[in-house]
Enzyme design. Structure first.
Site, mmCIF file in Angstrom:
data_model
loop_
_atom_site.group_PDB
_atom_site.id
_atom_site.type_symbol
_atom_site.label_atom_id
_atom_site.label_comp_id
_atom_site.label_asym_id
_atom_site.label_seq_id
_atom_site.Cartn_x
_atom_site.Cartn_y
_atom_site.Cartn_z
ATOM 1 N N THR A 130 0.819 -1.213 0.000
ATOM 2 C CA THR A 130 0.000 0.000 0.000
ATOM 3 C C THR A 130 0.857 1.270 0.000
ATOM 4 O O THR A 130 2.004 1.242 0.464
ATOM 5 C CB THR A 130 -0.897 -0.001 1.266
ATOM 6 O OG1 THR A 130 -1.443 1.285 1.467
ATOM 7 C CG2 THR A 130 -0.103 -0.369 2.516
ATOM 8 N N ASP A 131 0.276 2.367 -0.460
ATOM 9 C CA ASP A 131 0.992 3.653 -0.386
ATOM 10 C C ASP A 131 1.055 4.173 1.050
ATOM 11 O O ASP A 131 1.803 5.114 1.333
ATOM 12 C CB ASP A 131 0.335 4.696 -1.313
ATOM 13 C CG ASP A 131 -1.109 5.036 -0.959
ATOM 14 O OD1 ASP A 131 -1.695 4.367 -0.081
ATOM 15 O OD2 ASP A 131 -1.661 5.966 -1.571
ATOM 16 N N GLU A 132 0.288 3.545 1.950
ATOM 17 C CA GLU A 132 0.263 4.037 3.337
ATOM 18 C C GLU A 132 1.611 3.864 4.038
ATOM 19 O O GLU A 132 1.862 4.504 5.053
ATOM 20 C CB GLU A 132 -0.850 3.339 4.128
ATOM 21 C CG GLU A 132 -2.209 3.580 3.499
ATOM 22 C CD GLU A 132 -3.385 3.128 4.346
ATOM 23 O OE1 GLU A 132 -3.270 3.122 5.572
ATOM 24 O OE2 GLU A 132 -4.417 2.783 3.751
ATOM 25 N N TYR A 155 -1.610 -0.803 10.980
ATOM 26 C CA TYR A 155 -1.754 -1.448 9.670
ATOM 27 C C TYR A 155 -0.583 -1.093 8.759
ATOM 28 O O TYR A 155 0.102 -1.985 8.231
ATOM 29 C CB TYR A 155 -3.074 -1.024 9.009
ATOM 30 C CG TYR A 155 -3.124 -1.324 7.518
ATOM 31 C CD1 TYR A 155 -3.116 -2.637 7.050
ATOM 32 C CD2 TYR A 155 -3.154 -0.289 6.576
ATOM 33 C CE1 TYR A 155 -3.141 -2.915 5.678
ATOM 34 C CE2 TYR A 155 -3.183 -0.563 5.214
ATOM 35 C CZ TYR A 155 -3.171 -1.873 4.768
ATOM 36 O OH TYR A 155 -3.180 -2.149 3.422
ATOM 37 N N LYS A 159 2.479 -3.449 7.165
ATOM 38 C CA LYS A 159 2.721 -3.617 5.725
ATOM 39 C C LYS A 159 4.143 -3.164 5.374
ATOM 40 O O LYS A 159 4.824 -3.781 4.539
ATOM 41 C CB LYS A 159 1.695 -2.817 4.906
ATOM 42 C CG LYS A 159 0.280 -3.342 4.940
ATOM 43 C CD LYS A 159 0.106 -4.737 4.351
ATOM 44 C CE LYS A 159 0.345 -4.804 2.855
ATOM 45 N NZ LYS A 159 0.009 -6.148 2.301
ATOM 46 N N ARG A 285 -10.109 9.728 13.149
ATOM 47 C CA ARG A 285 -9.309 8.555 13.477
ATOM 48 C C ARG A 285 -7.976 9.018 14.067
ATOM 49 O O ARG A 285 -7.346 9.933 13.509
ATOM 50 C CB ARG A 285 -9.078 7.793 12.168
ATOM 51 C CG ARG A 285 -8.030 6.720 12.224
ATOM 52 C CD ARG A 285 -7.689 6.242 10.808
ATOM 53 N NE ARG A 285 -8.700 5.379 10.249
ATOM 54 C CZ ARG A 285 -8.799 5.082 8.943
ATOM 55 N NH1 ARG A 285 -7.966 5.612 8.075
ATOM 56 N NH2 ARG A 285 -9.728 4.266 8.519
HETATM 57 N N1 LIG Z 1 -7.929 -1.978 -0.131
HETATM 58 C C1 LIG Z 1 -7.036 -1.082 -0.541
HETATM 59 O O1 LIG Z 1 -7.411 0.047 -0.851
HETATM 60 C C2 LIG Z 1 -5.581 -1.456 -0.695
HETATM 61 C C3 LIG Z 1 -4.722 -0.551 -1.278
HETATM 62 C C4 LIG Z 1 -3.382 -0.911 -1.483
HETATM 63 C C5 LIG Z 1 -2.945 -2.162 -1.080
HETATM 64 N N2 LIG Z 1 -3.789 -3.035 -0.483
HETATM 65 C C6 LIG Z 1 -3.272 -4.356 -0.107
HETATM 66 O O2 LIG Z 1 -3.898 -5.294 -0.967
HETATM 67 C C7 LIG Z 1 -4.083 -6.531 -0.294
HETATM 68 C C8 LIG Z 1 -5.530 -6.949 -0.361
HETATM 69 O O3 LIG Z 1 -6.341 -5.942 0.239
HETATM 70 P P1 LIG Z 1 -7.924 -6.073 0.297
HETATM 71 O O4 LIG Z 1 -8.480 -4.726 0.449
HETATM 72 O O5 LIG Z 1 -8.390 -6.952 -0.790
HETATM 73 O O6 LIG Z 1 -8.087 -6.855 1.700
HETATM 74 P P2 LIG Z 1 -9.323 -7.705 2.230
HETATM 75 O O7 LIG Z 1 -9.323 -7.467 3.707
HETATM 76 O O8 LIG Z 1 -10.562 -7.423 1.463
HETATM 77 O O9 LIG Z 1 -8.924 -9.219 1.930
HETATM 78 C C9 LIG Z 1 -7.887 -9.866 2.587
HETATM 79 C C10 LIG Z 1 -8.013 -11.366 2.340
HETATM 80 O O10 LIG Z 1 -6.901 -11.999 2.975
HETATM 81 C C11 LIG Z 1 -7.370 -13.124 3.703
HETATM 82 N N3 LIG Z 1 -6.492 -13.351 4.853
HETATM 83 C C12 LIG Z 1 -6.342 -12.556 5.946
HETATM 84 N N4 LIG Z 1 -5.487 -13.112 6.811
HETATM 85 C C13 LIG Z 1 -5.069 -14.284 6.251
HETATM 86 C C14 LIG Z 1 -4.177 -15.293 6.659
HETATM 87 N N5 LIG Z 1 -3.549 -15.234 7.853
HETATM 88 N N6 LIG Z 1 -3.954 -16.336 5.826
HETATM 89 C C15 LIG Z 1 -4.591 -16.419 4.629
HETATM 90 N N7 LIG Z 1 -5.485 -15.494 4.211
HETATM 91 C C16 LIG Z 1 -5.711 -14.439 5.003
HETATM 92 C C17 LIG Z 1 -8.779 -12.756 4.138
HETATM 93 O O11 LIG Z 1 -9.549 -13.916 4.435
HETATM 94 C C18 LIG Z 1 -9.285 -11.975 2.938
HETATM 95 O O12 LIG Z 1 -9.898 -12.827 2.002
HETATM 96 C C19 LIG Z 1 -3.576 -6.318 1.129
HETATM 97 O O13 LIG Z 1 -2.278 -6.826 1.211
HETATM 98 C C20 LIG Z 1 -3.575 -4.815 1.296
HETATM 99 O O14 LIG Z 1 -2.581 -4.409 2.201
HETATM 100 C C21 LIG Z 1 -5.104 -2.713 -0.284
#
Ligand SMILES: NC(=O)c1ccc[n+]([C@@H]2O[C@H](COP(=O)([O-])OP(=O)(O)OC[C@H]3O[C@@H](n4cnc5c(N)ncnc54)[C@H](O)[C@@H]3O)[C@@H](O)[C@H]2O)c1
Length: 345
Positions: A130-132, A155, A159, A285
């Site tokens: 993430t960009d965070e 979080y 990451k 937050r």
């Molecule tokens: N949502 C955003 O805007 C965003 C932006 C940039 C990066 N990301 C990154 O992208 C990735 C996916 O994000 P998202 O929004 O789809 O998240 P999400 O929370 O919707 O999905 C996460 C998935 O990971 C699974 N999971 C969690 N812990 C687990 C474990 N211990 N073992 C196996 N599976 C596990 C969960 O069951 C879920 O299906 C993450 O790594 C997040 O950091 C998200």
């Protein structure tokens, strides 16, 4: 390619699974099915001969070894994570266990598998971040791939730690990795605790629409299917050891994003307009980063990628999708913590 996708039952992971199958890749979806998962997200590909599912936890090294040995993937795309900042404030432990220890486990399992296979040249470990991790910007400037890390929430710090591990496994052991750091995603199948679906669903049911602080926090919004497209491109064409920032070229203040969604709701549900009358400013937050913005020059110039939709187009599609898919989101409102104010510390 045969791709092992971790977290493929989540929001972004499922978009990657659907797109990869549509493009003819074989996909193994590995997911622990936490509160954030929903196998309905991949229902459209469940019957495809290209798709298989493994319920496994990335904290369980033996399970990872078993899945890698059984499926023998050409690449791993690692998206499994605890992803909600507010939950990380209330309970940081799960974020350290999954995002840090889990990533370490997966790196070690991948390294053992890659070594045993004779270090196949085409193998890739793609870490999705993430960009965070870069912290908070002032009024000016954008994050580049060389911006120093400065995470400020449990979080984002978990990451950031995982990003460092992935780079170290490349530098130290030669594991062929690529990394991506992406801005805020939105779109279909977004779990209804995140801002965009909360606004849509509260507007739909006439509930107050919570906006943190003064609503002036800025994010760079990216449509999830554009993100999935960029991720597959980086997997196929990215340079080993390199990271790529992915952004939507769509900076918006939270309050403006919320008003845009309300305007879409006014168009589609005129009988309950104006929906922006439901906006309610709530306590901010703790540690809320003020502004994120992505400089997408590297992915644009080196890989020729750009987002395909503007935030207005993407939000329109997203609102229409939620209105047409109540069967998908209604049961998720019953899950623990959904609809509650989390992360006030
Ligand atoms: N949502 C955003 O805007 C965003 C932006 C940039 C990066 N990301 C990154 O992208 C990735 C996916 O994000 P998202 O929004 O789809 O998240 P999400 O929370 O919707 O999905 C996460 C998935 O990971 C699974 N999971 C969690 N812990 C687990 C474990 N211990 N073992 C196996 N599976 C596990 C969960 O069951 C879920 O299906 C993450 O790594 C997040 O950091 C998200």
């Amino acid at each position: 390619m045969k791709i092992l996708v971790t977290g493929g039952a989540g929001f972004i992971g499922s978009a990657v699974v659907r797109l990869a199958v549509a493009r003819g890749h074989e996909v193994v979806n590995l997911d622990a099915l936490t509160y954030a998962a929903n196998l309905e997200n991949v229902a459209s590909v469940t019957n495809s001969p290209l798709y298989s599912f493994e319920e496994a936890d990335i904290r369980d090294r033996a399970a990872l070894d078993r899945v890698l040995e059984k499926h023998r993937p050409d690449a791993i795309m690692h998206l499994a994570a605890e992803s909600h900042v507010d939950r990380s404030i209330d309970g940081p432990g799960a974020f350290i266990e999954t995002n840090v220890n889990g990533t370490y486990n997966l790196l070690e399992a991948a390294r053992a598998y890659w070594l045993a296979a004779g270090k196949p040249e085409g193998f890739r470990f793609h870490h999705i971040s993430t960009d965070e991790v870069f912290g908070s910007l002032g009024e000016e400037g954008q994050f580049t791939e060389t911006t120093p890390y400065d995470p400020r929430s449990p979080y984002s710090s978990s990451k950031a730690a995982s990003d460092h591990l992935v780079r170290a496994w490349h530098e130290t052991y030669g594991l062929p990795v690529v990394l991506t750091n992406c801005s805020n995603n939105y779109g279909p199948f977004h779990f209804p605790e995140k801002l965009v679906p909360v606004v849509i669903l509260n507007a739909l049911s006439g509930k107050p629409i919570p906006v943190y602080g003064d609503g002036g926090n800025v994010r760079d919004w990216l449509y999830v299917e554009d993100h999935a497209d960029a991720l597959l491109l980086v997997l196929e064409k990215g340079e080993i050891g390199r990271s790529y920032n992915i952004g939507g070229e769509n900076e918006a203040k939270n309050i403006d994003l919320v008003r845009t969604i309300c305007a879409e709701m006014d168009r589609l549900r005129p009988e309950s307009a104006p929906h922006d009358a439901l906006i309610s400013f709530v306590t901010d937050r703790p540690g809320h980063d003020r502004r994120y913005a992505i400089d997408p020059t590297r992915i644009r110039t080196e890989l020729g990628w750009r987002p395909s939709v503007t935030v207005e187009e993407g939000l329109r599609k997203t609102v229409e999708w939620y209105l047409a898919n109540e069967d998908w989101w209604r049961p998720l409102l019953e899950r623990q913590g959904v609809g509650e104010r989390l992360g006030k510390a």
